[in-house]
Write an enzyme that holds these catalytic residues in place. Structure first.
Site, PDB file in Angstrom:
ATOM      1  N   HIS A  76       0.640  -1.298  -0.386  1.00  0.00           N
ATOM      2  CA  HIS A  76      -0.226  -0.039   0.195  1.00  0.00           C
ATOM      3  C   HIS A  76       0.568   1.206   0.332  1.00  0.00           C
ATOM      4  O   HIS A  76       0.712   2.237   0.529  1.00  0.00           O
ATOM      5  CB  HIS A  76      -1.251   0.485   1.182  1.00  0.00           C
ATOM      6  CG  HIS A  76      -1.903  -0.904   0.669  1.00  0.00           C
ATOM      7  ND1 HIS A  76      -3.218  -0.910   0.970  1.00  0.00           N
ATOM      8  CD2 HIS A  76      -2.140  -2.350   1.573  1.00  0.00           C
ATOM      9  CE1 HIS A  76      -3.973  -1.987   0.848  1.00  0.00           C
ATOM     10  NE2 HIS A  76      -3.235  -2.684   1.263  1.00  0.00           N
ATOM     11  N   ASN A 149     -10.171  -3.002   2.455  1.00  0.00           N
ATOM     12  CA  ASN A 149      -9.930  -2.535   1.256  1.00  0.00           C
ATOM     13  C   ASN A 149     -10.923  -2.469   0.561  1.00  0.00           C
ATOM     14  O   ASN A 149     -12.025  -2.781   0.867  1.00  0.00           O
ATOM     15  CB  ASN A 149      -9.568  -4.061   0.759  1.00  0.00           C
ATOM     16  CG  ASN A 149      -7.636  -4.128   0.343  1.00  0.00           C
ATOM     17  OD1 ASN A 149      -6.841  -3.231   1.155  1.00  0.00           O
ATOM     18  ND2 ASN A 149      -7.153  -5.544   0.581  1.00  0.00           N
ATOM     19  N   TYR A 363       0.887  -4.091  12.132  1.00  0.00           N
ATOM     20  CA  TYR A 363       0.584  -2.659  11.481  1.00  0.00           C
ATOM     21  C   TYR A 363       1.725  -1.835  12.657  1.00  0.00           C
ATOM     22  O   TYR A 363       2.549  -0.926  11.868  1.00  0.00           O
ATOM     23  CB  TYR A 363      -0.575  -2.110  11.463  1.00  0.00           C
ATOM     24  CG  TYR A 363      -1.645  -2.584  10.681  1.00  0.00           C
ATOM     25  CD1 TYR A 363      -1.846  -4.075   9.967  1.00  0.00           C
ATOM     26  CD2 TYR A 363      -1.413  -1.853   9.368  1.00  0.00           C
ATOM     27  CE1 TYR A 363      -2.590  -4.978   8.798  1.00  0.00           C
ATOM     28  CE2 TYR A 363      -2.293  -2.480   8.203  1.00  0.00           C
ATOM     29  CZ  TYR A 363      -2.636  -3.739   7.939  1.00  0.00           C
ATOM     30  OH  TYR A 363      -3.438  -4.554   6.944  1.00  0.00           O
TER      31      TYR A 363
HETATM   32 FE1  HDD Z   1      -1.958  -5.155   5.616  1.00  0.00          FE
HETATM   33  C1  HDD Z   1      -1.179  -1.710   5.115  1.00  0.00           C
HETATM   34  C2  HDD Z   1      -5.637  -3.503   3.912  1.00  0.00           C
HETATM   35  C3  HDD Z   1      -4.102  -8.081   5.422  1.00  0.00           C
HETATM   36  C4  HDD Z   1       0.209  -6.267   7.374  1.00  0.00           C
HETATM   37  N1  HDD Z   1      -2.813  -3.524   4.723  1.00  0.00           N
HETATM   38  C5  HDD Z   1      -1.953  -1.781   4.684  1.00  0.00           C
HETATM   39  C6  HDD Z   1      -3.481  -0.455   4.474  1.00  0.00           C
HETATM   40  C7  HDD Z   1      -4.482  -1.258   3.767  1.00  0.00           C
HETATM   41  C8  HDD Z   1      -4.342  -2.674   4.409  1.00  0.00           C
HETATM   42  C9  HDD Z   1      -6.033  -0.163   3.494  1.00  0.00           C
HETATM   43  C10 HDD Z   1      -2.396   0.256   3.983  1.00  0.00           C
HETATM   44  C11 HDD Z   1      -2.972   1.210   5.406  1.00  0.00           C
HETATM   45  C12 HDD Z   1      -2.761   2.749   5.083  1.00  0.00           C
HETATM   46  O1  HDD Z   1      -3.279   3.531   3.925  1.00  0.00           O
HETATM   47  O2  HDD Z   1      -1.601   3.373   4.940  1.00  0.00           O
HETATM   48  N2  HDD Z   1      -3.725  -5.800   4.784  1.00  0.00           N
HETATM   49  C13 HDD Z   1      -5.233  -5.193   4.400  1.00  0.00           C
HETATM   50  C14 HDD Z   1      -6.898  -5.252   4.053  1.00  0.00           C
HETATM   51  C15 HDD Z   1      -5.777  -6.861   4.477  1.00  0.00           C
HETATM   52  C16 HDD Z   1      -4.799  -6.821   4.649  1.00  0.00           C
HETATM   53  C17 HDD Z   1      -7.964  -4.603   4.696  1.00  0.00           C
HETATM   54  C18 HDD Z   1      -6.653  -8.478   4.916  1.00  0.00           C
HETATM   55  C19 HDD Z   1      -8.040  -8.274   4.765  1.00  0.00           C
HETATM   56  N3  HDD Z   1      -1.571  -6.298   5.936  1.00  0.00           N
HETATM   57  C20 HDD Z   1      -2.452  -8.040   5.545  1.00  0.00           C
HETATM   58  C21 HDD Z   1      -1.848  -8.594   6.293  1.00  0.00           C
HETATM   59  C22 HDD Z   1      -0.739  -8.575   7.009  1.00  0.00           C
HETATM   60  C23 HDD Z   1      -0.923  -7.054   6.470  1.00  0.00           C
HETATM   61  C24 HDD Z   1      -2.514 -10.392   6.281  1.00  0.00           C
HETATM   62  C25 HDD Z   1       0.350  -9.378   7.665  1.00  0.00           C
HETATM   63  C26 HDD Z   1       0.721  -9.965   8.749  1.00  0.00           C
HETATM   64  N4  HDD Z   1      -0.365  -3.899   5.967  1.00  0.00           N
HETATM   65  C27 HDD Z   1       0.313  -5.107   5.971  1.00  0.00           C
HETATM   66  C28 HDD Z   1       1.406  -3.831   6.664  1.00  0.00           C
HETATM   67  C29 HDD Z   1       1.276  -1.989   6.059  1.00  0.00           C
HETATM   68  C30 HDD Z   1       0.177  -2.902   6.068  1.00  0.00           C
HETATM   69  C31 HDD Z   1       2.881  -4.341   6.319  1.00  0.00           C
HETATM   70  C32 HDD Z   1       2.093  -2.570   5.105  1.00  0.00           C
HETATM   71  C33 HDD Z   1       1.990  -0.274   5.212  1.00  0.00           C
HETATM   72  C34 HDD Z   1       2.118  -0.021   7.191  1.00  0.00           C
HETATM   73  O3  HDD Z   1       1.313  -1.396   7.231  1.00  0.00           O
HETATM   74  O4  HDD Z   1       1.119   0.904   7.357  1.00  0.00           O
HETATM   75  O5  HDD Z   1       1.895  -3.895   8.073  1.00  0.00           O
END
Ligand code: HDD
Length: 690
Positions: A76, A149, A363
């Protein structure tokens, strides 16, 4: 001391240059507040001598610049945010004790960030991808982050697979491409070996993955969460955002071309809408259910690859989200916004969904690296708007100045030191636990194909065709034949007909043997019309953009009335002309242009009008970009309005008459047709449907 002039119009210290740019500005300072005397020249030993390392202005400026970037989000990375508010319209008293769900009419401030998943920060908005829909609610009981999402299911069921999914989807590690797309071998190798991703693949290959605007897409919390009331009673909940403008997507060829013409298409759209006071709005709907419903439901409500069809469990509308303020600074706000799934408030709680459980950790961990330390919650964009009192101290970039001697609990030395509060505090729903410690996937998670099939057959015919075409496009980019074949064999588990259609488009030889499936797809699930985008398209031009192609000799009156009608219907209007300075109308007035022809292709507009007289059309016929403008509008199934004199341009562009081609029309009739959206009947005439 001013030196000799070094370039025309510039004295040694740049004063003359700044006078040219306008006077009356406040003084420029260093970070320590010292006024800068000369921001154009570094300190030198002699007029043509070496730069001196003792120059504090130069050192500070370059050093700060060197450190300007922070790591982009691991997923993202590309996103765009705005401020607004959430207003509760229907109380959930008795269902959740959260104040935000009890106080109707109260406007809770929010910050929302939309994003794509796979592309880097500088990639294009129109990539085929899931869109993030992350909402930070600054409630009076603390921050609640609903990190969702625009698609209600996910690729995987267990967080342990997330790094694999993301590695496979992003650029291949040896070559660092392709950027912002899953159309490559690694992704489809992984996907074809992960049957649990099949339902999500259907959604990602649908036009949901190429939305027309952030303002025209839905949002979902995806997981089943819990709402908990004052008595500790829990109700399961799934969160849904519904756009007021209805849903709309672009078509794939258009998406590809928008990526070149305006990689910032979505962010520009949101920024402009908010700047012009057309505030984007969504309804918050909830699917509320209890354990009894969950036990009877055909699928496991803890499985993030499943939906609960609205036809079985309708949405209850509880409030509205309005975005009414753009950020002042992208970095300080959007880039530094740190959404954390673990941020919940009393009255909202987690379930055992194994994907959600992993996210609760991930996160916060990501933010520690990205924002450089544990005090990131103090940044203005992340800071709660309610009192914050705790004994967490120090750390990198501590921005507060905690007062007093007590930094521990229990304590007795300071009467105003904070205390835990059993009544108001965050409590976990006391869910019972049983069983053995195991690495195992519950049998109730094993059906990967039934809802994938249900999704496909809930779509209208053009939407089904687009899903098939998207699979063909993506798999055509896969070099390994075995991967292409395996993916098609997985699709055969969803439905043999879908697999056959994709195989035909790929030109695969031989018969398709389905990959062995743990559970066969059910064919008895009824269609869910709520899953179609077209069913949710609103017949209005509100929020859309009308492009009007003009050339010298144009009738100024026609442009005036078209512009007025478009604005009255709350749509955007843009003039495209061979020159940015505009076109000279027949009456001698200048019709100012918003786009020069080469920079304003028709992919940027929802419907187009060709306003040219007999001479003007001759000018346009010489411009390949003008012919392409009309050709693409036709190929992308758009409504085309035109003066009678513009017919030769339509002919050159291969436009065939149909309900969406209005020659010699008036603005009113043109806009009535444009309100219906695209001309789907035209599609089989402009591309092969497999
Ligand atoms: Fe995630 C970012 C949505 C599964 C780990 N995720 C991130 C963002 C969104 C989502 C909208 C951006 C937030 C922003 O605007 O800063 N992610 C989802 C949805 C998921 C999902 C709807 C499943 C239903 N994500 C998911 C899993 C993991 C992560 C299973 C890890 C085990 N997601 C992350 C992260 C991020 C992230 C690596 C990257 C940047 C951040 O968090 O801030 O922690």
């Amino acid at each position: 001391m001013a030196g000799k002039p070094q370039q025309p119009g510039m004295t040694g210290n740049g004063d003359e240059l700044h006078q040219l740019a306008g006077g009356g500005h406040p003084p420029l300072t260093t970070q320590t507040g010292v006024v800068v005397s000369d921001d154009e020249n570094s300190l030198r030993g002699g007029e043509r001598g070496p730069t001196l390392l003792e120059d504090p202005v130069l050192l500070e400026k370059i050093q700060h610049f060197d450190h300007e970037r922070i790591p982009e989000r691991v997923v993202h990375a590309r996103g765009f945010g705005a401020h607004g508010y959430f207003e509760l319209t229907h109380s959930l008293k008795g269902i959740s004790r959260a104040a935000i769900f009890n106080e109707t009419g109260v406007k809770t401030p929010v910050f929302v960030r939309f994003s794509t998943v796979a592309g880097n920060k500088g990639s294009t908005d129109l990539a085929r991808d899931v869109r993030g829909f992350a909402v930070k609610f600054y409630t009076r009981e603390g921050n609640w982050d609903l990190v969702g999402n625009n698609i209600p299911v996910f690729f995987i069921q267990d967080a342990i697979k997330f790094p694999d999914l993301v590695h496979a989807a992003k650029q291949e590690p040896d070559k660092d491409f392709p950027q912002a797309q899953t159309a490559h071998d690694n992704f489809w190798d992984f996907a074809s070996l992960m049957p649990e991703s099949t339902h999500m693949l259907m959604w990602v290959m649908s036009d949901r993955a190429i939305p027309r605007s952030f303002r025209m897409m839905e949002g979902f919390g995806i997981h089943t969460y819990r709402l908990v009331n004052e008595d500790g009673k829990s109700t399961f909940v799934k969160f849904h955002w519904r756009p007021r403008l209805g849903m709309q997507s672009v078509v794939w060829d258009e998406a590809l071309k928008i990526s070149g013409a305006d990689p910032d298409f979505h962010r520009r759209d949101l920024w402009n809408a908010i700047s012009e006071g057309n505030f984007p709005e969504w309804e918050l709907g909830m699917q509320l259910f209890d354990q009894e419903f969950a036990d009877k439901f055909d699928f496991d409500v803890l499985d993030a690859t499943k939906i609960i069809p609205e036809e079985i469990l309708p949405l209850r509308t509880v409030g509205r989200l309005v975005l009414d303020r753009n950020v002042d600074n992208f970095f300080a706000e959007t880039e530094q916004a740190a959404f954390c799934v673990r941020n919940v408030v009393p009255g909202i709680d987690f379930t055992n969904d194994p994907l959600l459980q992993g996210r609760i950790f991930s996160y916060q961990d990501t933010q520690l690296l990205r924002l450089g330390g544990s005090n990131f919650q103090q940044l203005p964009i992340n800071a709660p708007k309610c009192p914050v009192m705790h004994f967490q101290r120090d750390g990198h970039m501590q921005m507060g100045v905690p007062k007093g001697r007590v930094n521990y609990s229990p304590s007795s030395l300071q009467p105003d030191s904070p205390r835990q509060d059993q009544q108001r505090g965050l409590t976990a729903f006391p869910q019972g636990m049983e069983g053995h410690k195991l690495r195992i996937r519950a049998a109730s998670f094993a059906d990967h194909f039934s809802q994938a099939r249900q999704f496909f057959y809930s779509q209208t015919e053009p939407e089904q065709n687009h899903i098939v075409s998207a699979f063909i496009f993506e798999l055509s980019k896969v070099d390994h034949l075995a991967v292409r074949e395996r993916m098609v064999a997985q699709l055969a588990n969803v439905d043999p007909r879908i697999a056959e259609r994709v195989a035909a488009g790929l030109g695969l030889q031989g018969s398709i043997e389905p990959v062995p499936a743990a559970v066969k797809a059910r064919t008895d699930l009824p269609a869910s019309p709520a899953l179609s985008i077209l069913g949710k398209l609103k017949n209005t031009v509100e929020g859309r953009k009308i492009g009007c192609l003009v050339a010298d000799g144009v009738h100024a009156g026609l442009i005036g009335s078209l512009r007025a009608d478009v604005k009255r219907q709350k749509a955007d209007f843009a003039i495209i002309a061979p020159k940015r300075g505009g076109a000279k109308a027949a009456d001698g007035t200048i019709i100012e242009a918003d786009f020069q022809l080469a920079g304003g292709p028709s992919v940027l507009f929802d419907a187009v009008f060709i306003a040219a007289d007999a001479d003007g059309v001759q000018l346009l016929l010489k411009e390949a970009a003008a012919v392409a403008f009309v050709h693409d509008a036709f190929a992308h199934l758009k409504v085309i309005g035109a003066t009678k004199e513009a017919q030769p341009l339509l002919d050159a562009a291969g436009v065939m008459p149909d309900a969406g081609v209005l020659v010699g029309t008036n603005p009113e009739a043109f806009l009535t047709a444009a309100a219906l959206g695209r001309i789907w009947d035209r599609e089989p005439k402009v591309r092969t449907v497999y």
